[in-house]
Design a protein around this motif. Structure first.
Motif, PDB file in Angstrom:
ATOM      1  N   ALA A 247      35.848  44.080  37.620  1.00 18.08           N
ATOM      2  CA  ALA A 247      37.232  43.627  37.799  1.00 18.08           C
ATOM      3  C   ALA A 247      37.804  43.016  36.524  1.00 18.08           C
ATOM      4  CB  ALA A 247      37.302  42.623  38.946  1.00 18.08           C
ATOM      5  N   THR A 248      36.986  42.326  35.766  1.00 19.78           N
ATOM      6  CA  THR A 248      37.474  41.622  34.576  1.00 19.78           C
ATOM      7  C   THR A 248      37.264  42.411  33.294  1.00 19.78           C
ATOM      8  OG1 THR A 248      35.342  40.484  34.330  1.00 19.78           O
ATOM      9  CG2 THR A 248      37.029  39.380  35.652  1.00 19.78           C
ATOM     10  N   GLY A 249      36.427  43.435  33.311  1.00 19.83           N
ATOM     11  CA  GLY A 249      36.148  44.208  32.110  1.00 19.83           C
ATOM     12  C   GLY A 249      35.108  43.577  31.202  1.00 19.83           C
ATOM     13  N   LEU A 250      34.423  42.527  31.677  1.00 25.14           N
ATOM     14  CA  LEU A 250      33.375  41.879  30.878  1.00 25.14           C
ATOM     15  C   LEU A 250      32.046  42.614  31.048  1.00 25.14           C
ATOM     16  CD1 LEU A 250      34.052  38.105  31.681  1.00 25.14           C
ATOM     17  CD2 LEU A 250      34.609  39.312  29.554  1.00 25.14           C
ATOM     18  N   CYS A 268      45.098  32.231  33.455  1.00 27.05           N
ATOM     19  CA  CYS A 268      46.177  32.795  34.269  1.00 27.05           C
ATOM     20  C   CYS A 268      46.903  31.700  35.042  1.00 27.05           C
ATOM     21  CB  CYS A 268      45.595  33.829  35.231  1.00 27.05           C
ATOM     22  SG  CYS A 268      46.798  34.768  36.170  1.00 27.05           S
ATOM     23  N   SER A 269      46.233  30.571  35.261  1.00 25.40           N
ATOM     24  CA  SER A 269      46.836  29.428  35.973  1.00 25.40           C
ATOM     25  C   SER A 269      46.650  28.189  35.114  1.00 25.40           C
ATOM     26  CB  SER A 269      46.150  29.240  37.331  1.00 25.40           C
ATOM     27  OG  SER A 269      46.536  28.018  37.930  1.00 25.40           O
ATOM     28  N   PRO A 270      47.682  27.319  34.989  1.00 26.82           N
ATOM     29  CA  PRO A 270      47.582  26.128  34.127  1.00 26.82           C
ATOM     30  C   PRO A 270      46.414  25.215  34.479  1.00 26.82           C
ATOM     31  CG  PRO A 270      49.841  26.481  34.810  1.00 26.82           C
ATOM     32  CD  PRO A 270      49.003  27.437  35.623  1.00 26.82           C
ATOM     33  N   ASP A 271      46.121  25.079  35.779  1.00 24.99           N
ATOM     34  CA  ASP A 271      45.052  24.169  36.191  1.00 24.99           C
ATOM     35  C   ASP A 271      43.832  24.905  36.740  1.00 24.99           C
ATOM     36  OD1 ASP A 271      46.172  25.146  38.481  1.00 24.99           O
ATOM     37  OD2 ASP A 271      46.172  23.238  39.567  1.00 24.99           O
ATOM     38  N   GLY A 272      43.776  26.224  36.501  1.00 25.91           N
ATOM     39  CA  GLY A 272      42.681  27.011  37.060  1.00 25.91           C
ATOM     40  C   GLY A 272      41.318  26.551  36.583  1.00 25.91           C
ATOM     41  N   ALA A 273      41.149  26.362  35.285  1.00 28.13           N
ATOM     42  CA  ALA A 273      39.854  25.954  34.722  1.00 28.13           C
ATOM     43  C   ALA A 273      39.434  24.589  35.241  1.00 28.13           C
ATOM     44  CB  ALA A 273      39.928  25.950  33.205  1.00 28.13           C
ATOM     45  N   ALA A 274      40.391  23.638  35.335  1.00 27.14           N
ATOM     46  CA  ALA A 274      40.081  22.299  35.816  1.00 27.14           C
ATOM     47  C   ALA A 274      39.647  22.316  37.272  1.00 27.14           C
ATOM     48  CB  ALA A 274      41.291  21.390  35.616  1.00 27.14           C
ATOM     49  N   ARG A 275      40.317  23.141  38.075  1.00 26.74           N
ATOM     50  CA  ARG A 275      39.969  23.210  39.492  1.00 26.74           C
ATOM     51  C   ARG A 275      38.576  23.802  39.682  1.00 26.74           C
ATOM     52  NH1 ARG A 275      44.254  26.594  42.221  1.00 26.74           N
ATOM     53  NH2 ARG A 275      43.154  25.929  44.122  1.00 26.74           N
ATOM     54  N   ILE A 295      42.883  34.866  38.300  1.00 28.55           N
ATOM     55  CA  ILE A 295      42.266  35.173  37.002  1.00 28.55           C
ATOM     56  C   ILE A 295      42.936  36.422  36.445  1.00 28.55           C
ATOM     57  CG2 ILE A 295      40.009  34.177  37.604  1.00 28.55           C
ATOM     58  CD1 ILE A 295      39.026  37.082  37.966  1.00 28.55           C
ATOM     59  N   TRP A 296      42.754  36.638  35.142  1.00 25.51           N
ATOM     60  CA  TRP A 296      43.248  37.854  34.530  1.00 25.51           C
ATOM     61  C   TRP A 296      42.253  38.985  34.767  1.00 25.51           C
ATOM     62  CZ3 TRP A 296      48.073  37.828  33.544  1.00 25.51           C
ATOM     63  CH2 TRP A 296      48.722  36.710  32.983  1.00 25.51           C
ATOM     64  N   GLY A 297      42.781  40.131  35.236  1.00 24.82           N
ATOM     65  CA  GLY A 297      41.951  41.308  35.373  1.00 24.82           C
ATOM     66  C   GLY A 297      41.828  42.037  34.049  1.00 24.82           C
ATOM     67  N   LYS A 298      41.069  43.127  34.042  1.00 23.96           N
ATOM     68  CA  LYS A 298      40.823  43.843  32.788  1.00 23.96           C
ATOM     69  C   LYS A 298      42.091  44.495  32.246  1.00 23.96           C
ATOM     70  CE  LYS A 298      39.164  48.036  35.117  1.00 23.96           C
ATOM     71  NZ  LYS A 298      38.044  48.987  35.226  1.00 23.96           N
ATOM     72  N   ASP A 299      43.066  44.741  33.107  1.00 26.15           N
ATOM     73  CA  ASP A 299      44.339  45.312  32.655  1.00 26.15           C
ATOM     74  C   ASP A 299      45.407  44.241  32.494  1.00 26.15           C
ATOM     75  OD1 ASP A 299      43.272  47.908  32.715  1.00 26.15           O
ATOM     76  OD2 ASP A 299      43.624  48.059  34.874  1.00 26.15           O
ATOM     77  N   ARG A 300      44.977  42.981  32.358  1.00 23.14           N
ATOM     78  CA  ARG A 300      45.878  41.827  32.222  1.00 23.14           C
ATOM     79  C   ARG A 300      46.759  41.666  33.458  1.00 23.14           C
ATOM     80  NH1 ARG A 300      44.461  37.904  29.323  1.00 23.14           N
ATOM     81  NH2 ARG A 300      46.640  37.234  29.053  1.00 23.14           N
ATOM     82  N   ALA A 302      47.074  39.856  37.214  1.00 24.71           N
ATOM     83  CA  ALA A 302      46.563  38.659  37.879  1.00 24.71           C
ATOM     84  C   ALA A 302      45.863  39.056  39.182  1.00 24.71           C
ATOM     85  CB  ALA A 302      47.679  37.682  38.149  1.00 24.71           C
ATOM     86  N   ILE A 303      44.645  38.499  39.373  1.00 20.18           N
ATOM     87  CA  ILE A 303      43.867  38.740  40.583  1.00 20.18           C
ATOM     88  C   ILE A 303      43.615  37.387  41.244  1.00 20.18           C
ATOM     89  CG2 ILE A 303      41.718  39.641  41.551  1.00 20.18           C
ATOM     90  CD1 ILE A 303      41.450  41.395  39.052  1.00 20.18           C
TER      91      ILE A 303
END
Length: 326
Positions: A247-250, A268-275, A295-300, A302-303
């Motif tokens: 899904a992410t292309g990693l 993709c979200s301002p507080d995503g990492a903190a949450r 989150i950002w998907g592999k095609d940029r 949002a998922i």
């Protein structure tokens, strides 16, 4: 005058051939432990005192030599007996060693092998092993490595090798051998190879079964469409299934070992990492936490993810990791 003195004085008047006869008699007396009589045709030319004097001189020397020889023989017998006893102890230890111990020449031929080794190769006697070609017992994929191991040891190296062997009666075994060179007393020439070999069949089979089990588990996990991963208590992703990578292309190398909330995908979200950070911290403390975060998907694109974080415990109930799924 002493008998010895008389003998010396008498010898001074002897003719050369008579003196030679006396010396020969003394030598025989010393060696044989007694004074031998001269030939009859010499007896008339010598007094009894002469014979007595010869005996007086010969007997003490002969006795001393006999005592020294007896003492030496006793020492030799004692040392030989001790050596035989030592050899017997070493042979007992050698034959009761649970692992195979063997000596091999530079051509790979067995010189000696203990009882455990004979059992390992299914041989009835050492002669049977000596007549066999060890290479015929080693499976073809490992023969080249075995030959190189032997050559390396005879260059003075210590070597180890795992290989598969088929015994003389057909049984397959996995073996692990450790080999070192044995040198002559002058430490200049390598005379043979000493190898200690253990049967690792059970260990190898267990590892192979585990690998197959892990592969089955991996196949099952990778067939799940949702996100499933294991995070260490310090927040690093230890493992995950295939779905989030697709899904992410990693790649797996890019994903594993990274602090989970530091992935750029959470931007993709301002507080995503903190949450995400907070959810992992709480799960590491024993809670089950559920969050929604994009989150950002592999095609940029949002998922939106619906993720749950829960503690993973060992057999004693201690929290070892955090599991994430969604």
């Amino acid at each position: 005058m002493t008998l010895q003195g008389y003998f010396v004085k008498t010898c001074g008047s002897l003719r050369p051939w008579q003196l030679s006869a006396v010396c020969s008699t003394l030598a025989l007396a010393i060696i044989g432990g007694t004074c031998l009589l001269f030939h009859n045709h010499l007896a008339a030319d010598f007094t009894v005192a002469t014979f007595i004097a010869a005996a007086v001189i010969a007997f003490p020397i002969s006795a001393a030599l006999r005592f020294g020889r007896a003492e030496l023989e006793e020492q030799v017998r004692s040392q030989t007996s001790a050596l035989h006893a030592s050899e017997e102890r070493l042979r007992t230890i050698y034959d009761t060693e649970p692992e195979c111990v063997k000596l091999v020449d530079k051509n790979g031929r067995v010189i000696d092998m203990n009882r455990s080794g004979l059992i390992m190769v299914e041989a009835d006697s050492l002669d049977q092993v000596k007549r066999a070609d060890v290479m015929d017992l080693i499976l073809p994929p490992y023969r080249s490595a075995y030959s190189e191991m032997v050559a390396g040891v005879f260059r003075g190296e210590s070597r180890s090798l795992e290989f598969e062997l088929v015994g003389l009666k057909g049984k397959h075994r996995w073996l692990e051998t450790h080999s070192v060179p044995i040198r002559d007393p002058g430490r200049e020439t390598i005379t043979c190879l000493l190898a200690v070999t253990r049967d690792i069949t059970a260990r190898h089979n267990a590892m192979e079964a585990l690998a197959k089990s892990e592969q089955r588990s991996r196949n099952i996990l990778d067939s799940i469409f949702g996100f499933l991963g294991v995070i260490s208590l310090d927040g690093r992703l230890k493992d995950c299934n295939r779905a989030p990578l697709d899904a992410t292309g990693l790649s797996r190398d890019e994903a594993i070992g990274v602090i989970f909330w530091e992935y750029p995908l959470w931007s993709c979200s301002p507080d995503g990492a903190a949450r995400v950070h907070g959810a992992i911290t709480r799960a590491a403390g024993g809670e089950v936490v559920r969050i929604e975060a994009p989150i950002w998907g592999k095609d940029r694109n949002a998922i939106m993810l619906d993720l749950s974080f829960a503690p993973l415990r060992d057999g004693q109930g201690n929290i070892t990791d955090v599991i994430v799924f969604g």
